[in-house]
Scaffold this motif. Structure first.
Motif, PDB file in Angstrom:
ATOM      1  N   ILE A   6     -28.671  -5.050 -12.123  1.00 40.80           N
ATOM      2  CA  ILE A   6     -28.624  -6.474 -10.897  1.00 40.80           C
ATOM      3  C   ILE A   6     -30.220  -7.384 -11.206  1.00 40.80           C
ATOM      4  O   ILE A   6     -30.960  -6.537 -10.822  1.00 40.80           O
ATOM      5  CB  ILE A   6     -28.519  -5.639  -9.963  1.00 40.80           C
ATOM      6  CG1 ILE A   6     -27.032  -4.392  -9.658  1.00 40.80           C
ATOM      7  CG2 ILE A   6     -28.310  -6.713  -8.741  1.00 40.80           C
ATOM      8  CD1 ILE A   6     -27.344  -3.923  -8.328  1.00 40.80           C
ATOM      9  N   SER A   7     -29.496  -8.507 -11.008  1.00 41.36           N
ATOM     10  CA  SER A   7     -30.980  -8.992 -11.616  1.00 41.36           C
ATOM     11  C   SER A   7     -31.763  -9.262  -9.690  1.00 41.36           C
ATOM     12  O   SER A   7     -30.401  -9.092  -8.653  1.00 41.36           O
ATOM     13  CB  SER A   7     -30.543 -10.450 -12.059  1.00 41.36           C
ATOM     14  OG  SER A   7     -30.056 -10.583 -12.941  1.00 41.36           O
ATOM     15  N   ASN A   8     -32.581  -9.312  -9.916  1.00 40.22           N
ATOM     16  CA  ASN A   8     -33.494  -9.249  -8.263  1.00 40.22           C
ATOM     17  C   ASN A   8     -33.978 -10.119  -8.418  1.00 40.22           C
ATOM     18  O   ASN A   8     -34.142 -11.969  -9.154  1.00 40.22           O
ATOM     19  CB  ASN A   8     -35.165  -8.114  -8.946  1.00 40.22           C
ATOM     20  CG  ASN A   8     -34.606  -7.025  -8.842  1.00 40.22           C
ATOM     21  OD1 ASN A   8     -33.589  -6.251  -8.185  1.00 40.22           O
ATOM     22  ND2 ASN A   8     -35.372  -6.520 -10.032  1.00 40.22           N
ATOM     23  N   ASN A  10     -34.677 -13.091  -4.802  1.00 42.95           N
ATOM     24  CA  ASN A  10     -34.230 -13.512  -3.877  1.00 42.95           C
ATOM     25  C   ASN A  10     -33.813 -15.283  -2.931  1.00 42.95           C
ATOM     26  O   ASN A  10     -34.320 -16.259  -2.366  1.00 42.95           O
ATOM     27  CB  ASN A  10     -35.563 -13.585  -2.518  1.00 42.95           C
ATOM     28  CG  ASN A  10     -36.617 -11.990  -2.500  1.00 42.95           C
ATOM     29  OD1 ASN A  10     -35.367 -11.577  -1.950  1.00 42.95           O
ATOM     30  ND2 ASN A  10     -37.010 -12.202  -3.062  1.00 42.95           N
ATOM     31  N   ASN A  44     -25.304 -16.521 -14.958  1.00 42.33           N
ATOM     32  CA  ASN A  44     -25.975 -16.009 -15.704  1.00 42.33           C
ATOM     33  C   ASN A  44     -27.263 -15.470 -16.608  1.00 42.33           C
ATOM     34  O   ASN A  44     -27.766 -15.381 -16.973  1.00 42.33           O
ATOM     35  CB  ASN A  44     -25.718 -14.406 -16.099  1.00 42.33           C
ATOM     36  CG  ASN A  44     -24.379 -14.199 -16.898  1.00 42.33           C
ATOM     37  OD1 ASN A  44     -24.925 -14.250 -17.988  1.00 42.33           O
ATOM     38  ND2 ASN A  44     -23.736 -13.393 -17.063  1.00 42.33           N
ATOM     39  N   CYS A  95     -19.403 -11.489  -7.281  1.00 47.00           N
ATOM     40  CA  CYS A  95     -20.061 -10.930  -7.964  1.00 47.00           C
ATOM     41  C   CYS A  95     -19.434 -10.361  -9.595  1.00 47.00           C
ATOM     42  O   CYS A  95     -18.228 -10.375  -9.343  1.00 47.00           O
ATOM     43  CB  CYS A  95     -21.555  -9.703  -7.693  1.00 47.00           C
ATOM     44  SG  CYS A  95     -20.397  -8.228  -6.867  1.00 47.00           S
ATOM     45  N   CYS A 125     -25.148 -10.777  -9.222  1.00 45.10           N
ATOM     46  CA  CYS A 125     -24.702 -11.125  -8.932  1.00 45.10           C
ATOM     47  C   CYS A 125     -25.771 -12.905  -8.578  1.00 45.10           C
ATOM     48  O   CYS A 125     -26.741 -12.284  -9.002  1.00 45.10           O
ATOM     49  CB  CYS A 125     -24.970 -10.553  -7.211  1.00 45.10           C
ATOM     50  SG  CYS A 125     -23.906 -10.768  -6.057  1.00 45.10           S
ATOM     51  N   PRO A 127     -27.884 -15.866  -7.674  1.00 46.31           N
ATOM     52  CA  PRO A 127     -28.753 -15.164  -6.175  1.00 46.31           C
ATOM     53  C   PRO A 127     -28.025 -15.595  -4.375  1.00 46.31           C
ATOM     54  O   PRO A 127     -28.698 -15.243  -3.939  1.00 46.31           O
ATOM     55  CB  PRO A 127     -29.870 -16.730  -6.234  1.00 46.31           C
ATOM     56  CG  PRO A 127     -29.868 -16.523  -8.288  1.00 46.31           C
ATOM     57  CD  PRO A 127     -28.360 -16.139  -8.305  1.00 46.31           C
ATOM     58  N   LYS A 129     -25.932 -14.663  -3.479  1.00 43.43           N
ATOM     59  CA  LYS A 129     -24.711 -14.100  -2.725  1.00 43.43           C
ATOM     60  C   LYS A 129     -25.563 -12.834  -2.798  1.00 43.43           C
ATOM     61  O   LYS A 129     -24.792 -11.420  -2.086  1.00 43.43           O
ATOM     62  CB  LYS A 129     -23.219 -14.231  -3.773  1.00 43.43           C
ATOM     63  CG  LYS A 129     -22.910 -15.843  -3.364  1.00 43.43           C
ATOM     64  CD  LYS A 129     -21.462 -15.662  -4.556  1.00 43.43           C
ATOM     65  CE  LYS A 129     -21.003 -16.722  -4.376  1.00 43.43           C
ATOM     66  NZ  LYS A 129     -19.910 -17.507  -5.443  1.00 43.43           N
ATOM     67  N   ARG A 130     -26.666 -12.224  -3.365  1.00 36.40           N
ATOM     68  CA  ARG A 130     -27.265 -11.608  -3.016  1.00 36.40           C
ATOM     69  C   ARG A 130     -27.538 -10.945  -1.549  1.00 36.40           C
ATOM     70  O   ARG A 130     -27.492 -11.578  -0.610  1.00 36.40           O
ATOM     71  CB  ARG A 130     -28.344 -11.646  -4.187  1.00 36.40           C
ATOM     72  CG  ARG A 130     -28.669 -11.268  -5.903  1.00 36.40           C
ATOM     73  CD  ARG A 130     -29.265 -11.660  -6.420  1.00 36.40           C
ATOM     74  NE  ARG A 130     -29.234 -12.210  -7.636  1.00 36.40           N
ATOM     75  CZ  ARG A 130     -29.876 -12.693  -8.395  1.00 36.40           C
ATOM     76  NH1 ARG A 130     -31.333 -12.785  -8.548  1.00 36.40           N
ATOM     77  NH2 ARG A 130     -29.215 -12.830  -9.552  1.00 36.40           N
ATOM     78  N   GLY A 131     -28.110  -9.727  -1.713  1.00 35.47           N
ATOM     79  CA  GLY A 131     -28.525  -9.176  -0.218  1.00 35.47           C
ATOM     80  C   GLY A 131     -27.093  -8.585   0.536  1.00 35.47           C
ATOM     81  O   GLY A 131     -27.713  -8.768   1.730  1.00 35.47           O
ATOM     82  N   ALA A 135     -22.763  -5.956  -5.200  1.00 30.39           N
ATOM     83  CA  ALA A 135     -22.732  -4.937  -6.296  1.00 30.39           C
ATOM     84  C   ALA A 135     -22.235  -4.048  -5.308  1.00 30.39           C
ATOM     85  O   ALA A 135     -22.002  -3.753  -6.529  1.00 30.39           O
ATOM     86  CB  ALA A 135     -23.684  -5.342  -6.751  1.00 30.39           C
TER      87      ALA A 135
END
Length: 401
Positions: A6-8, A10, A44, A95, A125, A127, A129-131, A135
């Motif tokens: 998963i790409s990190n 923020n 991506n 994602c 996922c 950016p 929609k992350r956090g 995922a």
């Protein structure tokens, strides 16, 4: 495939307020449509196109990789986690990821069976929609889906694999357990090492026969497994060809030439040692250097094989043996090939003590490093018994996707 994991990031977006909770009943996993898959690749590409300079060249590479012998005819599947509330004519992609069906070999109680496995990769996922746990929700559903996905000859998958780039914990929480993920590194060098056995360089046409021999030897090794299962991804030619299709595409796109040297062999039939490799380029923004990865190291005479993970003490005992010198000759050829392409280093995954001894013949500082974050080899077991009893052999770079 893009690098698994998963790409990190923020990234934030005003659309957050309209995004569903990860456990919303209208959030579910499906096979991606062509349009959804393309949209995921566009999303991506900025993080995964590497040395490729344009979106178009990245999309063409992904299309090409999805149509190799390893991946064609439905062996590669694109998945998306979507949200589609009641009455909505369309669904929103949250994602996505991909899987490749890879045939595997499983040995137990003296028998070797051909089984289905699936390799998970390209977990991404966007950016914005992350956090929000999407995922994790996708991986949880995917793990169960793959348990019965694409059975062959009436047999459901025995296991699935992935290579985590976000450490050990996330996927372990979803039953993909980390296995040994160590490597030894050598610098790229254009000079030729003296006093080592002569090597013959390998090209594409040399590999099918060697892969067949390797697979026969792997089956023989697995046949010695007792009560607990030993498993291996089949080290066959299509799996190697996929890696080489990837490097050749980049060679043509970026350098107007392709890497023609695919590996090296030392010795005569019956007592040969060989390896094959692939060139991996990164973009200038990435921390990782351009690397020649040794995909697989094979010792034809099993009387001299040493399958235990490397230790400094055992490597010291192996130094100077004919086998360590033969492997050192292969490594020297790899160093020279890496230098000819302007790469920084050569990498071998999960070395044995003899391989470590060989590396130390060329570089006295060579040592085993245990990865904690990148390319953590992970396996989810669907067979009888516990994953802790599984012996994953041939856990080398050729199995990565």
């Amino acid at each position: 495939m893009g690098d698994p994991g998963i790409s990190n990031g923020n990234g934030h977006s005003h659309s957050h307020s309209s995004l569903p909770h990860k456990n919303d009943p209208h959030v579910y996993l499906v096979e991606a449509t062509e349009e959804e898959n393309l949209a995921q690749q566009v999303a991506n590409s900025s993080e995964w196109k590497g040395i490729l300079t344009t979106l178009d060249s990245y999309l063409r590479r992904e299309h090409m990789l999805a149509n190799q012998d390893l991946t064609k005819d439905g062996a590669q599947t694109s998945w998306v986690l979507v949200y589609q509330p009641p009455g909505s004519p369309s669904r929103q992609v949250l994602c996505g990821c991909e899987t490749i069906r890879k045939m595997a070999l499983v040995g137990r109680n003296g028998k070797v069976e051909e089984e289905v496995s699936h390799a998970v990769g390209s977990v991404f996922c966007p950016p914005a929609k992350r956090g929000k746990g999407y995922a994790g929700r996708m991986i949880k559903e995917l793990g169960e889906k793959l348990r019965h996905w694409q059975p062959q000859n009436g047999k459901s998958p025995m296991f699935s694999t992935l290579y985590s780039d976000i450490g050990r914990d996330f996927y372990a929480a979803h039953a993909w357990h980390p296995f040994p993920s160590a490597h030894v590194t050598l610098p790229a060098l254009s000079s030729v090492a003296d006093g080592l056995p002569p090597v013959r360089l390998l090209q594409s046409e040399d590999l099918p026969e060697l892969c067949d021999i390797d697979e026969q030897m792997t089956r023989a090794r697995l046949s010695r497994a007792k009560h607990t299962p030993a498993v291996a991804i089949r080290p066959n030619y299509p799996i190697v060809q996929w890696h080489h299709a990837r490097e050749e595409y980049i060679g043509r796109e970026v350098f107007d030439r392709i890497p023609r040297i695919k590996g090296a062999v030392v010795g005569e039939a019956g007592s040969r040692v060989w390896c094959y490799w692939t060139h991996v380029w990164t973009n200038a923004q990435e921390d990782a250097p351009n690397t020649l990865h040794i995909l697989r190291l094979v010792i034809e005479d099993e009387a001299f094989s040493d399958f235990a993970p490397a230790t400094p003490e055992a490597a010291a005992e192996k130094k100077g043996t004919p086998l360590s010198q033969a492997i050192a000759a292969l490594f020297a050829a790899a160093q020279s090939e890496a230098a000819s392409w302007g790469m920084r280093e050569v990498l071998l995954w999960n070395p044995t003590s003899t391989a470590l001894a060989a590396a130390q013949l060329l570089d006295g500082k060579a040592a085993v490093e245990h990865r904690q974050k990148e390319s953590i080899a992970s396996l989810r077991w669907y067979g009888e018994g516990s994953w802790e009893d599984v012996d994953w052999i041939c856990n080398e770079k050729y199995g990565w996707s």
